[in-house]
Design an enzyme around this catalytic site. Structure first.
Site, mmCIF file in Angstrom:
data_model
loop_
_atom_site.group_PDB
_atom_site.id
_atom_site.type_symbol
_atom_site.label_atom_id
_atom_site.label_comp_id
_atom_site.label_asym_id
_atom_site.label_seq_id
_atom_site.Cartn_x
_atom_site.Cartn_y
_atom_site.Cartn_z
ATOM 1 N N HIS B 129 0.803 -1.223 0.000
ATOM 2 C CA HIS B 129 0.000 0.000 0.000
ATOM 3 C C HIS B 129 0.835 1.272 0.000
ATOM 4 O O HIS B 129 1.874 1.324 0.659
ATOM 5 C CB HIS B 129 -0.913 0.022 1.225
ATOM 6 C CG HIS B 129 -1.935 -1.062 1.225
ATOM 7 N ND1 HIS B 129 -3.012 -1.055 0.376
ATOM 8 C CD2 HIS B 129 -2.022 -2.199 1.947
ATOM 9 C CE1 HIS B 129 -3.731 -2.154 0.591
ATOM 10 N NE2 HIS B 129 -3.150 -2.864 1.531
ATOM 11 N N ARG B 395 -7.876 -10.924 10.178
ATOM 12 C CA ARG B 395 -7.009 -9.815 10.572
ATOM 13 C C ARG B 395 -6.911 -9.748 12.094
ATOM 14 O O ARG B 395 -7.788 -10.264 12.789
ATOM 15 C CB ARG B 395 -7.581 -8.502 10.044
ATOM 16 C CG ARG B 395 -7.892 -8.510 8.547
ATOM 17 C CD ARG B 395 -8.661 -7.249 8.182
ATOM 18 N NE ARG B 395 -9.062 -7.198 6.781
ATOM 19 C CZ ARG B 395 -10.218 -7.636 6.306
ATOM 20 N NH1 ARG B 395 -11.094 -8.201 7.116
ATOM 21 N NH2 ARG B 395 -10.517 -7.513 5.030
#
Lengths: 418, 567
Positions: B129, B395
């Site tokens: 990212h 996550r």
């Protein structure tokens, strides 16, 4: 660089027949097979039912394949096993193939290609089965390989999803080897396999067939410990509240076959969305000049005998092909057909009857199939019943017909009062 | 009254109580659903705060699943006295291990699973990212920016395919265009890096198949893609090559503390006595912190599902793209959209669903349907028929939704790399660097720590003949004919590659392990043809009976033994 007239890709029932028939026409033929031995899926088909049409006797898949292999050995066809066609490129003379094998990377040149690459099985994810990802979920063909080729048991308590022929045959096979087959679940309201397999593989062994039922979920961490089944509605969607948990260690899938056409796509061969195979004429040439397709790579057949028949033709025509320009007429059909193969007619060779294969889009009772040329009936045939799992074969003599590229050749189907 | 307690009272009555002490917000009580327990935690947490929520709220009737651990015990590591014990061989643990292998240290990396990268590190979309939607004040912002910049070098050293392809954030309103131009200085200021505004036409030059509804877009050029488990395996291999000891199938069960220091760590493979412990345990970071007497945060697992599309779909995606506002309802999911992978597939997803089960990797039809529906807005070509498989990852966020990369607060010889969720993959190289720095600082207090002069940053990859030139490939096959025998035709994987995968610095003896290393079974037939062949190669090369070869985890043997034997 070595050059060939015909290169056949795939050494299963279609490719074997194609190589033999091409060689008979005097062509210099190369047959490549990615596995170590010829025969394709026939090697693992130890059940019988092969060869009834072609040889007039019931053979096992292995025996059926062996007959072709024996015949092939008498020919000058060059056979290359453990060989992978990595790349195909179009050239002026024909095609350039990059072959990968243990002895090295070899480029060969060939005037024509016969694609006899067979098909692959649809997987669990492609029919939207969810849950965990334990060991013990196999496609029927893979389970068959484990059991018949490696001699290993892939399951002890099995649930089978899908009533395709390999699934039905595996239900019997596993039962004979002492495994428990708890049931066959089929999302459609009718079985997908041949009726003879429903009787011989399920009924005779008292294995229940659950129509309009599917498996929605797989459970288990290491190994499968169970599956959830559910009834489905007309749109094949699971109906809430009908879920049932079944304890088992194996889920076997027989949910359809997909023609393998990755090489065809590399060449830009046009595919038919309903067959998922190449579009072809009655000589089995695809819409790409010099590329032929046959067997299950062309469309999924119900019997190996038909696979070999298309191989015979494709191989022979590939050998005869001499860059003559084709003139094609389109074959139309109404919506009652699932599909018709071939989808085109090459008008430059009408010497032999064209052989059409078709499947009905749904189950029908007494039905008449007619072939119309510009609206005029040129052939009709009445069937007592038609079922999508069963392929129909129609031979049509084209020699006397005023067939032109602009003609409308159309198959129509109408149900008759029984 | 504390305004948060007031709010809790309003939502949950007197069932939930809050107590702030020792720099933490402790929640206790009982609620009726997991969603309530999570939202109580969220309600009391402040984004990025160092005062963490520790959530002890029980859910009535909910039995928490036990952690899956290896069933066997042995003494493989018993009595070892490593300088550093790293717990968890995900991308973070492996990056830390590799950083520490630059020093002359005895490093032991333990992992409860049978392979590295089995949880979040293999179950994400592989996006590197640029860090567009992370608040600049957060720990993860700094680590993301640093990590992003490290990728080119790390991947070239480790020989892992990495493509800095860029990422398009698409907008369906034309009138937003001037505002996009106005955001450009912000991206520069916050370290996102080179950013470009695209009009309708310029976008189509880069991504011709985005929906006609897309009117303009922002292109973030520092975005990239990597194979997340490929990177983790490479990190682990290079660490091992440089002296790190890796112990798989090793679950930490208990710790013994004396005077605020961890003295002993008990595992199923023996008890070890490390000088320093590093907590890189992903969703289990809270459990490890508790064993270490240092539980000052909570992890609330959040699962996400991605679909993998056939290579055929790759022609519609050159980079990665998504439509603004459709990534995910949950603001904490960075990625989302359609991602073209380094391996030639396309990923679609993920979604974000709170779950009490840390190892709940089940997929659901609903997730797939919803992500497809959402992303069809930007990618109208999406077809469920192109799906070859799907996967779920979990996550490991804290309630503050920030990373915890710091020394233990109550326990002295402990470092945490916890709360690592997206963009954890991007940040991993930087987390490795930062934790290693903290570790060296701590270790230097008690003795000399020297550089490892023999450190070799380069990892030699497994050869990939299908990506070689014809001449190179021909020469390789001549030398080693095994590279000329194709076992997996969908991905064109040779016997040579599979055998190589079985003999690397990080052991691999499973069908899935081989699949993650050299890709047989990753293609459209999903191992239908090559599965049995790979199984046979494992059996022959590692001398394991066929019926003992596993798909992956324990109890995942694929076969029951020769037919004819008593069942």
């Amino acid at each position: 660089m070595r050059t060939f007239d015909v290169t056949v890709i795939g050494g299963g029932p279609a490719g074997l027949a194609a190589a033999i028939s091409a060689e008979k026409e005097g062509a210099r033929v190369l047959l490549i097979e990615r596995e170590a031995r010829l025969g394709g899926v026939l090697k693992q088909c130890i059940h019988d039912g092969f060869g009834v049409i072609r040889f007039g006797e019931k053979l096992s898949g292995c025996e059926y394949g062996a007959r072709f292999i024996k015949e092939l050995e008498k020919t000058s066809v060059e056979v290359s096993c453990l060989t992978f066609a990595s790349k195909i490129e179009k050239t002026e003379e024909g095609f350039l193939l990059t072959l990968i094998k243990r002895s090295g990377l070899e480029e060969i040149s060939t005037k024509t290609i016969v694609l006899a690459t067979g098909c692959r099985e649809r997987t669990a994810k492609q029919v939207s089965i969810h849950g965990s990802r334990p060991a013990g979920v196999f496609t029927a063909g893979t389970a068959q390989y484990y059991l018949n080729v490696m001699g290993q048991m892939p399951g002890k308590r099995c649930v089978i999803l899908g009533s395709g022929d390999i699934g039905l045959i595996m239900a019997r096979r596993l039962t004979l080897e002492g495994a428990e087959v708890l049931g066959v679940y089929e999302a459609k309201p009718t079985p997908s396999g041949l009726m003879r397999n429903i009787y011989q593989c399920l009924n005779d062994f008292e294995i229940p067939l659950h129509l309009s039922h599917t498996v929605t979920r797989v459970h288990g961490d290491g190994r499968v410990c169970g599956v959830t089944t559910a009834k489905v509605d007309e749109k094949m969607q699971p109906i809430a509240g009908t879920e049932e948990y079944i304890e088992c260690d194996t889920l076997i899938l027989s949910v359809g076959l997909i023609p393998e056409n990755e090489l065809a796509e590399m060449l830009g061969v046009k595919l038919d969305p309903s067959t998922k195979g190449a579009l072809c004429d009655q000589l089995y040439m695809t819409m790409t000049d010099g590329v032929f397709s046959c067997g299950n790579a062309l469309h999924v057949n119900d019997l190996a005998d038909y696979v070999s028949e298309s191989g015979d033709e494709a191989g022979k025509n590939a050998a005869r092909y001499a860059a003559h320009k084709r003139e094609l007429a389109e074959v139309h059909f109404d919506r009652n057909f699932l599909y018709v193969v071939p989808q085109r007619i090459d008008l430059t060779d009408k010497s032999k009857p064209a052989v059409f294969f078709f499947r009905s889009s749904e189950e029908r009772k007494k039905t008449r199939v007619r072939l119309l040329l510009n609206g005029t009936e040129i052939l009709k045939k009445t069937y007592q019943n038609l079922r999508p799992p069963e392929m129909e074969r129609l031979s049509v003599d084209l020699s006397a017909l005023p067939l032109e590229a602009s003609s409308k050749l159309e198959f129509v189907m109408e149900e008759l009062p029984s | 009254m504390d305004p948060r307690q007031k709010e809790l009272l309003k939502r949950f009555g007197s069932n939930v109580t809050l107590e702030e002490k020792e720099g933490c917000v402790y929640l206790s009580g009982e609620v009726s659903s997991w969603e309530d327990a999570v939202s109580a935690g969220q309600l009391c947490a402040k984004s990025g705060s160092k005062t963490h929520v520790v959530n002890d709220i029980r859910v009535s009737g909910l039995e928490m699943k036990e952690t899956k651990i290896p069933r066997f015990t042995d003494d493989a590591i018993d009595g070892k006295r490593p300088d550093v014990l790293i717990i968890g061989a995900g991308v973070v643990g492996c990056a830390i291990a590799r950083e520490l292998s630059k020093w002359k240290l005895d490093v032991l990396l333990v992992e409860k699973e049978y392979d590295v990268a089995l949880h979040a590190s293999s179950r994400n979309d592989g996006m590197v990212h640029p860090g567009i939607d992370i608040h600049p004040g957060l720990v993860k912002k700094k680590l993301n920016n640093r990590g992003n910049r490290m990728y080119t070098r790390i991947c070239s050293e480790l020989n892992v395919p990495f493509d800095r392809c860029g990422q398009f954030l698409c907008f369906d309103r034309k009138n937003i265009l001037p505002i996009l131009y106005m955001t450009l200085p912000y991206w520069l200021l916050t370290g996102v890096g080179a950013t470009r505004v695209h009009t309708y036409d310029s976008l189509r030059k880069k991504e011709p198949d985005v929906s006609p509804e897309v009117k303009c877009a922002l292109e973030f050029k520092r975005a990239g893609i990597v194979c997340p488990y490929g990177l983790t395996i490479a990190y682990a291999e290079n660490a091992v090559q440089n002296g790190v000891k890796l112990s798989l199938d090793t679950a930490v069960l208990k710790m013994k503390l004396v005077d605020g220091r961890i003295k002993a760590v008990k595992t199923n493979r023996g008890t070890v006595f490390p000088k320093l412990v590093i907590n890189a345990a992903g969703v289990f970071a809270e459990d490890i912190a508790e064993m270490a007497g240092d539980r000052f945060f909570s992890i609330h697992p959040r699962k996400g599902t991605n679909s993998i599309l056939d290579r055929k779909a790759r022609r519609f995606v050159n980079t990665t793209y998504s439509l603004m506002g459709t990534q995910s309802k949950d603001e904490h999911t960075k990625g989302g959209g359609v991602v073209g992978t380094v391996d030639g597939n396309v990923l679609v997803g993920p979604d974000a669903i709170e779950t009490p089960d840390k190892e709940n990797f089940d997929t659901d039809a609903k997730s797939i349907k919803n992500t497809f529906l959402r992303h069809s807005q930007v990618a109208p070509w999406l077809k469920s028929g192109d799906i070859i498989t799907y996967f779920t990852g979990v996550r490991a966020p804290t309630y503050e939704e920030d990373f915890i990369v710091e020394p233990g607060r109550r326990t002295k010889n402990l470092l945490h790399a916890a709360g690592i969720q997206s963009p954890g993959l991007t940040a991993a190289p930087a987390i490795g660097e930062k934790i290693a720095k903290l570790a060296i600082k701590k270790l230097k207090k008690t003795g000399r720590v020297e550089k490892n002069a023999a450190f070799d940053p380069v990892r030699v990859p497994i050869l990939r003949p299908s990506e070689m030139s014809k001449a190179e490939r021909a020469a390789l096959i001549e030398r080693e004919p095994d590279y000329g025998e194709i076992v997996c035709r969908c991905e064109e994987v040779s016997r040579g590659e599979i055998i190589a995968a079985l003999h690397r610095p990080v052991p691999c003896a499973t069908v899935d392990g081989v699949k993650r290393r050299v890709r047989p079974g990753m293609g459209r037939c999903q191992g239908g043809f090559c599965g049995p062949l790979v199984l046979k190669l494992i059996s022959q090369n590692l001398d394991i009976p066929e019926e003992k070869v596993r798909k992956g985890t324990q109890d995942s043997e694929l076969l029951f033994g020769p037919k004819g034997a008593a069942l």
